[in-house]
Design an enzyme around this catalytic site. Structure first.
Site, PDB file in Angstrom:
ATOM      1  N   GLU A 159       0.817  -1.215   0.000  1.00 43.62           N
ATOM      2  CA  GLU A 159       0.000   0.000   0.000  1.00 43.62           C
ATOM      3  C   GLU A 159       0.855   1.271   0.000  1.00 43.62           C
ATOM      4  OE1 GLU A 159      -4.083  -1.650   2.094  1.00 43.62           O
ATOM      5  OE2 GLU A 159      -2.677  -0.509   3.332  1.00 43.62           O
ATOM      6  N   GLU A 312      -6.545  -7.693  -1.136  1.00 42.94           N
ATOM      7  CA  GLU A 312      -7.002  -7.596   0.250  1.00 42.94           C
ATOM      8  C   GLU A 312      -8.466  -7.180   0.284  1.00 42.94           C
ATOM      9  OE1 GLU A 312      -4.932  -5.206   3.072  1.00 42.94           O
ATOM     10  OE2 GLU A 312      -2.948  -5.773   2.337  1.00 42.94           O
TER      11      GLU A 312
END
Length: 669
Positions: A159, A312
């Protein structure tokens, strides 16, 4: 993209079917638990796990040390269990010793406060010390495991989104500016520094946009956002190249975060071998299925239409909202099926086993604290069974005749302060314009500004604050060949520097649109009443932001109904080019999009989808997702088979409330 690695990724779902699994953090558990994990993964149908994302302090407990023994054992166990590994570099969260010994590796916020170690993501993307340490651990990791049979993918970082305003960032920002502009004179010209006596005499005087007494130069802010995205991308590329230098040929990726505000994913898309994304819709938000559909179409667009991975998501509740409603197993299943319908070849979760300590101890996991005898784990097993049945869908693409344009720098520039209104939200405009397409189950490609539009019959630009001549040329070319081109409000305002384009607006599109404006205006709180010029549409309102327009040959379709601006155009059409020159009510926007689709002869995946039913065609499969409050009966002439149940269906499909059908036509002999 590495063509060999791209092919290697395509082979993975071809071999294993839809990829299914999640983040696995074995360093939090004892070896006895690892063996239980593998057995339960097999029971659930897990075939891919991401390992090592947050393991740097375990792999390098002190500077230069290497502790790989535990990871050797984990990878061997997973491989023996038939579970592939997406092996991560641990570089998203440096160990505390790095920040303590080298404070310059830690980021500084815009107030000049240096953040501390002890959380995650605590690094400056521009720090030379951090980058050297990240390359070193990555090189040793890749050298050790490049040929390990369990490792089928590589996952760089996590991320990416760190922002630093410190001295290391200042140094790198100046270097970036000189590469972009060539000289301090050109920087001054691009930034318009004659305003407010901001002219720089030397590049050394330039700093990141830290907190100042009043407004920061908007071009400086825009360039810093570009720089930050590029700097993060360079961090990724350094580690990707380090992995390749170790001899690894597996696909390499990093997880995106949807329409994330701080990174321009169009500039990253060709740097990953497969696009992967993290998605956390809020179960409390009834609009979240719409938002996720847009993000999923965006991810597919970033990959040029190729399959992508949902890297995710949460199986139940997260822990980071103020109030965290859980997903039901049925809702979690629908969310996964929606991603597959819109192009995903992988469905993964954060995480496999729920953490008992740390900041995410209340974040749900595939295997919860209560163990396998739970509704959550039963839902996981059901998803695993579903995905095995959907193996024929892997690798298939989605055909779309409608394009929606989206651009990060344009979005960034439109958010700078000191505009007609701070209530105008460019991303919200994207969402509102996407909604009528989603509601009609119209296939959509999300494409970048300046892309080739020759394959589309409908082209929507909901908001394009920054517009370049080449962007305008692509829109004009599309309209000239007969595509329906629709431009939304506050578009074509500025150039790449964020400088206002002069003349009647939108400067680069006024000939195409046959309409022009002289001023952008904030609208009253109660809006402005609109009327349809020919009675085709219901009365509506314009609100938030509009434009003082006149027709220069375009047909006026909706106009201001009364007051000083009575008769002033708001919605116009010039041949196949449409303009919506204000933020209009949802009812009118829906009607405009409906007429545009009809003019182009574009329809949804099925005719007249019942309310709450999302229909998506992927290859030969038709996904029907019922998020409505009642069972839905859908006429489908012919003979069909449900891939999830093997049920044979004739002429109609019944989709129970909160359930799904994935059907394909069967041959009747």
């Amino acid at each position: 993209m590495n063509s060999v690695a791209v092919t290697a990724f395509a082979e993975l779902p071809a071999e294993r079917g839809i990829l299914f699994g999640g983040d696995y953090n074995p360093e939090q558990w004892s070896p006895e638990v690892w063996r239980e994990d593998v057995a339960l993964m097999q029971r659930a149908g897990v075939n891919l796990v991401t390992v090592g994302v947050f393991s740097w302090a375990e792999l390098e407990p002190t500077p230069g040390a290497r502790e790989f023994g535990w990871l050797d054992e984990v990878l061997d166990l997973l491989h023996a269990g038939g579970i592939a590994v997406d092996l991560a570099t641990p570089t998203a969260s440096p160990p505390p010793w790095l920040g303590v010994r080298h404070p310059d590796t830690l980021p500084v916020d815009r107030d000049g406060v240096r953040l501390i170690a002890g959380s995650r993501n605590q690094f400056s993307p521009s720090s030379r010390v951090y980058r050297q340490a990240a390359r070193a651990i990555t090189a040793d990791l890749a050298s050790r495991y490049a040929q390990h049979p369990a490792v089928r993918m590589w996952h760089v970082g996590n991320e990416y989104g760190q922002i630093d305003h410190g001295d290391e960032a200042a140094r790198a920002f100046r270097e970036w500016l000189l590469r972009r502009y060539g000289s301090i004179e050109e920087i001054n010209r691009a930034w318009g520094t004659a305003f407010w006596a901001q002219r720089y005499s030397d590049v050394a005087e330039i700093l990141p946009p830290r907190r100042a007494p009043y407004l920061i130069n908007p071009t400086q802010s825009l360039d810093f956002r570009r720089f930050t995205s590029d700097e993060l991308r360079d961090c990724y590329r350094e580690l990707r190249d380090t992995i390749r230098e170790a001899g690894a040929t597996q696909p390499i990726t990093t997880n995106f975060m949807g329409a994330f505000a701080h990174v321009d994913y169009w500039s990253w898309a060709d740097q990953v071998d497969v696009v992967s994304d993290d998605q956390y819709p809020d179960p409390a938000d009834p609009e979240s299925p719409l938002d996720m559909a847009f993000v999923q179409d965006l991810m597919r667009g970033l990959g040029g239409g190729a399959p992508w991975i949902l890297m995710e998501q949460a199986i139940s509740a997260v822990q980071w909202r103020p109030h965290n409603l859980p997903k039901t197993p049925a809702r979690a299943r629908l969310d996964s099926l929606q991603a597959i319908a819109r192009g995903a070849d992988g469905i993964c979760f954060f995480q496999w086993r729920q953490s008992t300590a740390g900041a995410e101890r209340f974040h749900s996991a595939m295997l919860p604290h209560a163990g396998a005898d739970t509704e959550v784990f039963a839902g996981v097993c059901r998803q695993g069974a579903d995905l095995r049945r959907l193996r024929p869908v892997a690798g298939e693409r989605i055909a779309a005749r409608t394009a929606v344009l989206f651009d990060w720098p344009s979005w960034w520039a439109s958010e700078e302060p000191a505009r007609p209104t701070s209530r105008f939200d460019g991303l919200e405009q994207m969402r509102r314009w996407y909604r009528p397409l989603w509601r009609r189950s119209v296939p959509v490609d999300v494409v970048r500004f300046g892309a080739d539009l020759s394959g589309y019959d409908v082209v929507l630009l909901p908001h394009g604050y920054v517009l370049r001549p080449e962007d305008a040329a692509r829109l004009t070319e599309a309209a000239e060949r007969g595509a329906q081109v629709v431009v939304g409000p506050f578009s074509g305002v500025a150039d790449e520097r964020g400088h206002i384009l002069t003349g009647r607006s939108p400067a680069l599109l006024r000939d195409l649109l046959g309409v022009s404006g002289e001023e952008w205006i904030a609208l009253p709180d109660d809006g402005v009443v609109l009327e349809s010029a020919d009675g085709r549409w219901p009365a509506s309102v314009a609100h938030t932001l509009g434009e003082k327009l006149r027709s220069d040959g375009a047909e006026i379709l909706a106009q201001v109904a009364s007051g000083d601006d009575a008769g002033r155009p708001v919605v116009t059409r010039n041949g196949s080019a449409w303009y919506v020159g204000a933020v209009v009510g949802d009812d009118l926007l829906d009607a405009v999009v409906g007429d545009v689709l009809a003019a182009a002869g574009v329809s949804g995946a099925i005719a007249d989808a019942p309310a709450g039913v999302e229909a998506v065609r992927r290859g030969d499969a038709l996904f029907l997702l019922n998020r409505g409050s009642a069972d839905a009966t859908i006429p489908l002439p012919g003979a069909w088979i449900d891939l999830l149940t093997d049920d044979e269906l004739d002429d109609r499909v019944v989709v129970p409330r909160g359930d799904a059908r994935v059907v394909t036509e069967r041959r009747v002999t």
